[in-house]
Design an enzyme around this catalytic site. Sequence first.
Site, PDB file in Angstrom:
ATOM      1  CD  GLU A   1      -2.855  -1.055   2.484  1.00 12.14           C
ATOM      2  OE1 GLU A   1      -3.722  -0.462   2.444  1.00 12.14           O
ATOM      3  OE2 GLU A   1      -2.269  -1.579   3.638  1.00 12.14           O
TER       4      GLU A   1
ATOM      5  CE1 TYR B   1     -18.106  27.017   0.369  1.00 16.40           C
ATOM      6  CE2 TYR B   1     -18.708  26.421  -1.920  1.00 16.40           C
ATOM      7  CZ  TYR B   1     -19.033  26.928  -0.844  1.00 16.40           C
ATOM      8  OH  TYR B   1     -20.457  27.696  -0.535  1.00 16.40           O
TER       9      TYR B   1
ATOM     10  CD  GLU C   1      -8.664   4.006  12.287  1.00 13.23           C
ATOM     11  OE1 GLU C   1      -9.494   3.066  12.800  1.00 13.23           O
ATOM     12  OE2 GLU C   1      -7.663   4.026  11.311  1.00 13.23           O
TER      13      GLU C   1
ATOM     14  CE  LYS D   1      -6.693   1.918   2.987  1.00  9.83           C
ATOM     15  NZ  LYS D   1      -5.524   1.246   3.719  1.00  9.83           N
TER      16      LYS D   1
END
Length: 122
Positions: A21, A53, A73, A99
Site C-alpha cells: 500500500e 471551498y 483514523e 478506502k
Amino acid sequence: MDKIMLNGMKFYGFHGLLPEENKLGQRFQVDTELFLDLTKPGQSDQMDDSIHYGQAYDLVKEIVEGEAKQLLESVADTIAARLLEEFSLLAACTVRVTKPDPPIAGHYDSVAVEIYREREHE
C-alpha cells in the site's frame, strides 16, 4: 449549526499497514462537513465572511496525497486538526475518509472512518 460540505473528493495516496500500500498507493475518497454560522456570508455575499471551498479542498488534498500514514483514523484526524487550525471561522468538522479498495478479502464496497472534532474553547 450551518455547514459547508465538500463531498466525494478523490485522491491517490499511500496510506496503509501493508508495504504494498505504501509503495503502490491507492484511491481514497474524503467527505467533509464544515460547521460554522453562515448568516453573515449569506447576507454580505463576501468571501471573507465564509470558508473558501477551494482552499479547504487544497488542504485535504495536501494531506491525503502527502506523508503516508498507517491508519485511516490518523489521516482523518490530521485533516480535521488542520481544518480547525487553518480556518478561524470553523466551529467543528466531520471528516470521512473512505478506502474503496483495501487489501482485505471479502465482498464489500469500501472501508471508512468518520470523525467529528470541535474547536477547543479557550
